[in-house]
Write a protein that holds these residues in place. Structure first.
Motif, short mmCIF file in Angstrom:
data_model
loop_
_atom_site.label_atom_id
_atom_site.label_comp_id
_atom_site.label_asym_id
_atom_site.label_seq_id
_atom_site.Cartn_x
_atom_site.Cartn_y
_atom_site.Cartn_z
N LEU C 28 7.57 -2.24 11.39
CA LEU C 28 8.13 -2.98 12.54
C LEU C 28 8.09 -4.49 12.30
CD1 LEU C 28 6.74 -1.04 15.65
CD2 LEU C 28 9.13 -1.24 14.93
N LEU C 29 7.00 -4.97 11.74
CA LEU C 29 6.93 -6.40 11.44
C LEU C 29 8.00 -6.78 10.41
CD1 LEU C 29 5.62 -9.16 11.80
CD2 LEU C 29 3.98 -8.56 10.03
N ALA C 30 8.21 -5.91 9.42
CA ALA C 30 9.22 -6.18 8.40
C ALA C 30 10.61 -6.28 9.02
CB ALA C 30 9.20 -5.07 7.34
N VAL C 31 10.90 -5.43 10.00
CA VAL C 31 12.20 -5.51 10.67
C VAL C 31 12.31 -6.82 11.43
CG1 VAL C 31 13.63 -4.50 12.50
CG2 VAL C 31 12.51 -3.02 10.82
N ARG C 32 11.23 -7.20 12.13
CA ARG C 32 11.26 -8.46 12.89
C ARG C 32 11.44 -9.66 11.97
NH1 ARG C 32 6.20 -6.81 15.62
NH2 ARG C 32 6.96 -5.16 16.98
N LYS C 33 10.89 -9.55 10.74
CA LYS C 33 11.02 -10.65 9.78
C LYS C 33 12.34 -10.57 9.02
CE LYS C 33 7.98 -13.12 8.62
NZ LYS C 33 7.42 -14.42 9.08
N ASN C 34 13.18 -9.57 9.37
CA ASN C 34 14.50 -9.48 8.78
C ASN C 34 14.48 -9.06 7.31
OD1 ASN C 34 17.18 -9.57 9.35
ND2 ASN C 34 17.34 -11.80 9.44
N PHE C 35 13.42 -8.35 6.89
CA PHE C 35 13.35 -7.90 5.50
C PHE C 35 14.35 -6.78 5.26
CE2 PHE C 35 8.56 -9.08 5.25
CZ PHE C 35 8.90 -10.41 5.25
N ASP C 36 14.70 -6.57 3.99
CA ASP C 36 15.61 -5.47 3.69
C ASP C 36 14.81 -4.16 3.60
OD1 ASP C 36 14.46 -5.16 1.15
OD2 ASP C 36 16.01 -6.30 0.15
N VAL C 37 15.52 -3.09 3.29
CA VAL C 37 14.91 -1.77 3.34
C VAL C 37 13.72 -1.65 2.38
CG1 VAL C 37 16.60 -0.84 1.70
CG2 VAL C 37 15.37 0.71 3.21
N PHE C 38 13.79 -2.34 1.24
CA PHE C 38 12.66 -2.28 0.31
C PHE C 38 11.48 -3.09 0.84
CE2 PHE C 38 16.36 -1.37 -2.27
CZ PHE C 38 15.98 -0.13 -2.76
N GLY C 39 11.79 -4.21 1.48
CA GLY C 39 10.73 -4.98 2.12
C GLY C 39 10.04 -4.17 3.20
N ILE C 40 10.82 -3.38 3.94
CA ILE C 40 10.24 -2.52 4.98
C ILE C 40 9.30 -1.49 4.36
CG2 ILE C 40 10.78 -0.82 6.78
CD1 ILE C 40 13.47 -2.32 7.18
N ALA C 41 9.76 -0.88 3.26
CA ALA C 41 8.93 0.14 2.60
C ALA C 41 7.66 -0.48 2.02
CB ALA C 41 9.74 0.83 1.49
N VAL C 42 7.81 -1.65 1.38
CA VAL C 42 6.63 -2.29 0.78
C VAL C 42 5.61 -2.65 1.86
CG1 VAL C 42 5.83 -4.41 -0.36
CG2 VAL C 42 7.80 -3.17 -1.27
N LEU C 43 6.08 -3.23 2.96
CA LEU C 43 5.15 -3.63 4.00
C LEU C 43 4.51 -2.41 4.68
CD1 LEU C 43 4.43 -6.54 4.45
CD2 LEU C 43 5.74 -6.53 6.56
N ALA C 44 5.26 -1.32 4.78
CA ALA C 44 4.69 -0.09 5.33
C ALA C 44 3.58 0.44 4.41
CB ALA C 44 5.79 0.97 5.50
N GLU C 45 3.84 0.47 3.10
CA GLU C 45 2.84 0.95 2.15
C GLU C 45 1.58 0.08 2.18
OE1 GLU C 45 2.76 3.60 0.18
OE2 GLU C 45 4.81 4.33 0.16
N VAL C 46 1.80 -1.23 2.14
CA VAL C 46 0.67 -2.15 2.09
C VAL C 46 -0.19 -2.04 3.35
CG1 VAL C 46 0.09 -4.61 2.25
CG2 VAL C 46 1.69 -3.81 0.50
N THR C 47 0.46 -1.93 4.50
CA THR C 47 -0.29 -1.85 5.75
C THR C 47 -1.03 -0.52 5.86
OG1 THR C 47 1.51 -3.12 6.73
CG2 THR C 47 -0.12 -2.21 8.24
N GLY C 48 -0.38 0.55 5.44
CA GLY C 48 -1.01 1.87 5.57
C GLY C 48 -2.14 2.07 4.58
N LEU C 49 -1.98 1.54 3.36
CA LEU C 49 -2.92 1.86 2.29
C LEU C 49 -3.84 0.71 1.90
CD1 LEU C 49 -0.45 3.83 -0.02
CD2 LEU C 49 -2.00 4.74 1.72
N GLY C 50 -3.53 -0.51 2.35
CA GLY C 50 -4.25 -1.70 1.87
C GLY C 50 -5.75 -1.67 2.13
N GLY C 51 -6.14 -1.27 3.34
CA GLY C 51 -7.56 -1.26 3.68
C GLY C 51 -8.35 -0.30 2.81
N GLY C 52 -7.84 0.90 2.64
CA GLY C 52 -8.53 1.89 1.82
C GLY C 52 -8.54 1.50 0.35
N LEU C 53 -7.45 0.87 -0.09
CA LEU C 53 -7.37 0.42 -1.47
C LEU C 53 -8.45 -0.63 -1.76
CD1 LEU C 53 -5.74 0.47 -4.14
CD2 LEU C 53 -4.22 -1.22 -3.16
N PHE C 54 -8.60 -1.58 -0.85
CA PHE C 54 -9.64 -2.60 -1.01
C PHE C 54 -11.02 -1.95 -1.07
CE2 PHE C 54 -12.74 -5.50 0.99
CZ PHE C 54 -12.73 -6.51 0.04
#
Lengths: 228, 228, 228
Positions: C28-54
């Motif tokens: 949702l943030l990626a859409v608000r920031k006007n990112f393209d479809v890959f930006g949306i996917a990247v931000l979704a992955e980072v947000t979902g997995l970033g905490g556990g990855l760290f």
């Protein structure tokens, strides 16, 4: 025989070349942001080595290659010095730099995927990490420079897709047991050409459907001109 | 005998002091950015521990010292509480804080380099990681606060150079086999003094030559006043 | 018997659900920031997995779960596709999304703390890492989107506190040797409810005392409207 076209030392030379061109893009951004000479060097190092560093931390290859191979460390410094003294000239040949950057993108996608698989990751995870290797340095560069990562912006020519193509080819080659120096080279070359075509014809990825609600959201100011 | 001036417990106390002063700088930035009390604590922790955390991940020293030494965790909280209640007073003594920050910089450059070498990194890589240990927390602080890292900005007094001096002295001492508590202290002290001199005389690093083309680039707005 | 309410497969399903709702917030943030479809996917992955990855990098669990469990990788893509096509509808049910996000927060705080302790970290360090697991993805999301992390901003309802409550309950249960599926569930549920209450009643954390000097500082512009 053909495989031997792509020997370790050729691979190493290509790695260094990829690091160098990525570092150039970091150094150029540092100059545009008005950073001092140390800022230029730091951004060159981060851009050149960041993607591989992230990959090595994830697969547990510590210390990462960025800290064990002196050449990896020196190349970004060379790029920083070059840009420091000659940045108008380097910017004038930005087109050529972009061609090298495309080569780095293809190469890193392939070597990143291959190394991740060697460390025991599955095919999907390996391709994902290959993509991260290829684009990670640029993302870190933009984050450190306090800019929206150009990877994520809709108004830039396709950058992730060529890397995804290269990484996917590698995992398919692994899956069908035909990965060797030749096929690796073909994957890197394909990614390189896709990126060149994307730049030539300004291929872009779509944004979300029905963006109207989004366009009126706050936080879009930075993109206002591009949207109009 | 002289080496024993710099025993492990002295080292540990100096580490805690370095973490504390770095954390103070993080907490002060959090107050300026109008963050709430948790934001102040998070930025204090990240600034105090970020550099060492990065170093430990790179050399494979997991779990990192930041997560195994309770004192390392508590010091930034103390700094956060102090700044929360007394930030006008802390800002009034900003000069003193900067002196402590300079001490932390010198110390972290030395201990970071030493620890990296103990984990088997080469001399250049060890010095680089020492530099990263010393400046990493501040870079993370600025990235989280959504500011251009002060490390990279041309309009700040030299910050990387003192750390580079300290780290380089350590690897030279290692190279000539004279690294001990005394020489470590000399390296940290030298870095400390170089930083004090840089602040006193506003030493700055040069920006790229022929910046004219860069100055007219978009993306420089944030630096406009400084450039004029 | 009661412990078995919370079996590994339930845990895995809850993990996937948590990743999914976090990924929705990134997309949702990626859409608000006007990112393209890959930006949306990247931000979704980072947000979902970033905490556990760290968390996994810190405890040395490499390769991290994010790269070994295909489901972990796929969930954010599903979230990205959903938001890509249906973001106005998803935004309309933002309230429901926030409820799921609260559930993810509570769950990740509990599982993050538990996993850190299993890898040998002390109680305080485990709780800290549980907190980092719960909030890390959101922080990375905001950093990549070039925004001040919403975790740090004073004008957002309490987000860290619910996670701290859940993580603290887990370490208390460990300390008194009563951690099991049931008590884990209670801790996650408590964190979830605290977050719901914080959203319902707009609980906020205090900012530093005597903020006047801070309010007149430069660098506060972005918060000007909120302060007035």
């Amino acid at each position: 025989m053909l495989q031997e076209l792509f020997t370790p030392s050729v691979q190493h030379a290509l790695d260094l070349a990829g690091i160098f061109v990525f570092a150039i893009s970091g150094a150029l951004l540092a100059v545009r942001k008005n950073f001092d000479v140390f800022g230029i060097a730091v951004l060159a190092e981060v851009t050149g080595l960041g993607g591989g560093l992230f990959r090595d931390l994830v697969i547990g290859a510590v210390p990462p290659a960025a800290f064990t191979d002196l050449g990896y460390f020196v190349m970004p410094l060379v790029a920083a010095v070059l840009v420091f003294f000659l940045h108008p000239e380097v910017e004038r040949i930005q087109g050529s730099v972009n061609v090298f950057d495309a080569a780095g993108l293809g190469l890193f996608a392939v070597t990143g995927t291959t190394k991740a698989h060697e460390y025991g990751l599955g095919l999907t995870a390996s391709a994902t990490l290959g993509l991260a290797t290829a684009v990670g340095g640029g993302v870190l560069r933009d984050v450190l420079a306090n800019e929206v990562p150009s990877l994520l912006r809709w108004d830039r020519d396709l950058y992730a897709v060529p890397a995804i193509v290269g990484a996917t080819m590698v995992v398919l080659f692994i899956r069908f047991d035909v990965l060797n120096g030749l096929t690796s080279g073909i994957a890197a070359l394909t990614a390189f050409l896709v990126r060149l075509l994307a730049m030539r014809f300004h291929w872009r990825a779509p944004r979300a459907w029905n963006r109207r609600s989004a366009a009126s959201e706050p936080g879009n100011e930075g993109f206002g001109k591009a949207t109009a």
